[in-house]
Design an enzyme around this catalytic site. Sequence first.
Site, PDB file in Angstrom:
ATOM      1  CD1 TRP A   1       0.295  -0.249   3.129  1.00 40.20           C
ATOM      2  CD2 TRP A   1      -1.774   0.646   3.688  1.00 40.20           C
ATOM      3  NE1 TRP A   1       0.146  -0.294   4.522  1.00 40.20           N
ATOM      4  CE2 TRP A   1      -0.862   0.601   4.830  1.00 40.20           C
ATOM      5  CE3 TRP A   1      -2.795   1.091   3.460  1.00 40.20           C
ATOM      6  CZ2 TRP A   1      -1.499   1.040   5.977  1.00 40.20           C
ATOM      7  CZ3 TRP A   1      -3.564   1.872   4.658  1.00 40.20           C
ATOM      8  CH2 TRP A   1      -2.846   1.403   5.878  1.00 40.20           C
TER       9      TRP A   1
ATOM     10  CE1 TYR B   1      11.746  -4.749   7.007  1.00 40.29           C
ATOM     11  CE2 TYR B   1      11.477  -7.101   6.136  1.00 40.29           C
ATOM     12  CZ  TYR B   1      10.776  -5.964   6.817  1.00 40.29           C
ATOM     13  OH  TYR B   1       9.555  -5.988   7.119  1.00 40.29           O
TER      14      TYR B   1
ATOM     15  CD  GLN C   1       1.178  -3.403   3.609  1.00 41.26           C
ATOM     16  OE1 GLN C   1       1.603  -3.246   2.471  1.00 41.26           O
ATOM     17  NE2 GLN C   1       1.774  -3.100   4.576  1.00 41.26           N
TER      18      GLN C   1
ATOM     19  CG  ASP D   1       3.186  -3.030  11.423  1.00 43.73           C
ATOM     20  OD1 ASP D   1       2.223  -2.914  10.430  1.00 43.73           O
ATOM     21  OD2 ASP D   1       4.490  -2.991  11.180  1.00 43.73           O
TER      22      ASP D   1
ATOM     23  CD  GLU E   1       7.511   4.264  10.032  1.00 39.26           C
ATOM     24  OE1 GLU E   1       8.442   4.402  10.391  1.00 39.26           O
ATOM     25  OE2 GLU E   1       6.905   3.258   9.472  1.00 39.26           O
TER      26      GLU E   1
HETATM   27  C1  GLC Z   1       5.089  -0.538   8.732  1.00 37.16           C
HETATM   28  C2  GLC Z   1       3.629  -0.211   8.625  1.00 37.16           C
HETATM   29  C3  GLC Z   1       3.181  -0.556   7.320  1.00 37.16           C
HETATM   30  C4  GLC Z   1       3.901  -0.149   6.328  1.00 37.16           C
HETATM   31  C5  GLC Z   1       5.228  -0.646   6.374  1.00 37.16           C
HETATM   32  C6  GLC Z   1       6.253  -0.082   5.204  1.00 37.16           C
HETATM   33  O1  GLC Z   1       4.913  -2.119   8.601  1.00 37.16           O
HETATM   34  O2  GLC Z   1       2.901  -0.548   9.660  1.00 37.16           O
HETATM   35  O3  GLC Z   1       1.708  -0.098   7.318  1.00 37.16           O
HETATM   36  O4  GLC Z   1       3.428  -0.630   4.934  1.00 37.16           O
HETATM   37  O5  GLC Z   1       5.732  -0.410   7.529  1.00 37.16           O
HETATM   38  O6  GLC Z   1       6.249   1.433   5.475  1.00 37.16           O
END
Ligand code: GLC
Length: 449
Positions: free
Chosen positions: A41, A87, A110, A170, A400
């Site tokens: 997303w 990661y 997502q 999350d 963010e």
């Molecule tokens: C975290 C967020 C998620 C997003 C990802 C990358 O996991 O909760 O919504 O897509 O980071 O930014």
Amino acid sequence: MTTTLNDLNPKNRRAADILIANDRGGYTVPSAKLYPFQWNWDSALVALGFSIFDPDRAWQEVESLLSAQWDNGMVPHIIFWKVEKSYFPGPDQWGTADIAHNPPTSGITQPPVAATVIQRLLAEDVDAHRDRAAKLLPKLDRWHQWFLDARDPDGLGIVAIMHPWESGRDNLPDWDRPLSFIDTAGVGTYHRRDTDIVNEDERPKNNDYDHYMALVKFGRDCNWDTKTISRDCPFWVAEPGMNAILRRAERDLIAMAKLLGKDDIARRAASRLARLDTGFEKLWSDDVGGYVTLDLRRDEYATGLTSGSWLALFAGHVEPKRAGKMATTLSHWLTQVNRGVPSFDPNHELFDSIRYWRGPVWAMVNWMIATGLIEHGETDLAERIRADTEALIEQSDYREYFCPVTGRGGGGSGFSWTASMSLYWASRPTGDVISSPVLTPTTPEQEAK
Ligand code: GLC
């Protein structure tokens, strides 16, 4: 007239430069260090920003995202285009190399905001973009169908998530109780990488991570088999954010399908939408006074509203009395903080103003909420949210997310979707972007006409 980079004012130019810096050639990473791959997303929402100064690049973004679609229709939440050891959890933990097309991906999805984004890209210039959109419509159709087949096999009209990450939010307090029933004994030891980069108090806790990894293991062990997941996954929860975004996506898919003469797609989407529109009512709780998360394994409602609750207004028509009640509650939230919209009820005991999705403000959620508010005539509230988003970015840059109390930025820096939303919102201000016929309640017969 097309806008080029040089036409942008300095503020918008800086936002565009963040997108360009995070561009890895056909896809954009959310943030260079913290999230070095393509996220579902994020990618869709980032395309809106690119559309302002480089429409071709905007289309590439959604094309690369949808190119990773699985054979069963799912569009994965992460696409691991490159090997990147920094990661966690990476391709080995997800174990999808045999299922995903090259490259490997995660095993979950997502929120499917892509159709809504593509509808906007198309609306910019229908003749210029007709062919590109037409190629993507069947993919969107198959992905949306996957949601009903895989995540609502019993036909309730609400789709479940099998992992908190699937919601895109999350560590929402809504997951605490459903996660507490999960056995984490088999998870073993692992090294989180996110807390090497970002302060621990801004991230999910270790105990949350154990549960996230237990669910990744569950999926990997059953080879991401959707029947096993819907039958046995210990986390099986329906939440308003995901369901609202899917309903909006179906509406926007119908609008595009009709415009491009794809009647079969319009018909299928309309019949899915009728099921989802009816089912959504199950998420309304009189006790809490809004749309809340429902734990489908225990038939238990969450005790707080979240920023996902307001996305009901983005999904489609909410009858005036209820929409008014929602606007009143949201206005009350905004009196409790300096800048909105907090991701969780600021009056709730589990509210935490800086820990990720337990309180902080996210720009792209604000944009969706404001869009829904405008469509329900709540223009003042929408304007307050737009102005708050702008002020937060002004104060703390393209972070963010933001603390609703102090305005402090949290998580990653130079964040793509924050830059994208800021650029898109400023360039397509309220009113003239909203073209979808979303406000009338629909039946399959009406939608298919
Ligand atoms: C975290 C967020 C998620 C997003 C990802 C990358 O996991 O909760 O919504 O897509 O980071 O930014």
